[in-house]
Design a protein around this motif. Structure first.
Motif, PDB file in Angstrom:
ATOM      1  N   GLU A  61      -4.892  -5.716  -0.200  1.00 30.08           N
ATOM      2  CA  GLU A  61      -4.393  -4.185  -0.334  1.00 30.08           C
ATOM      3  C   GLU A  61      -5.329  -3.255  -0.170  1.00 30.08           C
ATOM      4  N   ARG A  93      -7.062  -7.126  -7.984  1.00 31.00           N
ATOM      5  CA  ARG A  93      -5.980  -7.180  -6.433  1.00 31.00           C
ATOM      6  C   ARG A  93      -5.675  -7.627  -5.679  1.00 31.00           C
ATOM      7  N   ALA A 136       0.643  -1.447   0.176  1.00 24.65           N
ATOM      8  CA  ALA A 136       0.214   0.102  -0.165  1.00 24.65           C
ATOM      9  C   ALA A 136       0.574   1.341   0.493  1.00 24.65           C
TER      10      ALA A 136
END
Length: 156
Positions: free
Chosen positions: A74, A70, A29
């Motif tokens: 995340e 994804r 992130a």
């Protein structure tokens, strides 16, 4: 009280607060956040302010969740229902230069087909019939009926 920290400082603080299994997700992130600069949003607090990028724009391969593109852990975008793969497809229109080229191609194609049809068409294998006095004598000499004749005949 909002303090502005660098991305590496924020990632270090988050890594201390999270469990050991979530550190990889926090690192991803922070890298994702460092890649794209987004103006700070004061209303979301300490939640990561992710860029407004459609999941459809991401590469097709290399994701833990291949359907939604994804990775595990995340962070989900604040407007995920608008940006995820289930949202309506984003159609990008081409620029005016490309549209002009397309129109020029269409007009050139229509013009070339018209030219080919007009100039390459074969001659007729017969001669057209020519009637000097029209079809009056050819059809037995009956004059053409007019609307006045039809009204007069109907009224009598």
């Amino acid at each position: 009280m909002n303090r502005v920290f660098s991305a590496s400082t924020r990632a270090a603080v988050r890594a201390q607060r999270t469990a050991p299994g979530q550190v990889a997700a926090v690192r991803f992130a922070s890298r994702y956040k460092e890649q794209y600069y987004v103006d700070p949003e004061p209303q979301i607090g300490d939640y990561p302010n992710l860029p407004h990028k459609f999941a459809e724009d991401r590469p097709q391969r290399g994701w833990w969740d291949r359907q939604n593109r994804r990775n595990f852990g995340e962070p989900v975008h604040e407007q995920d229902e608008i940006l995820n793969m289930m949202a309506p497809t984003q159609y990008r229109s081409p620029g005016w230069k490309q549209v002009g080229k397309m129109w020029a191609g269409v007009i050139a194609t229509i013009g070339s087909v018209y030219y080919l049809i007009a100039n390459v068409r074969a001659e007729r294998p017969y001669l057209r019939a020519f009637y000097p006095n029209g079809l009056k004598e050819e059809l037995g000499g009956v004059p053409a009926r007019t609307l006045a004749d039809a009204v007069e005949e109907a009224s009598s």
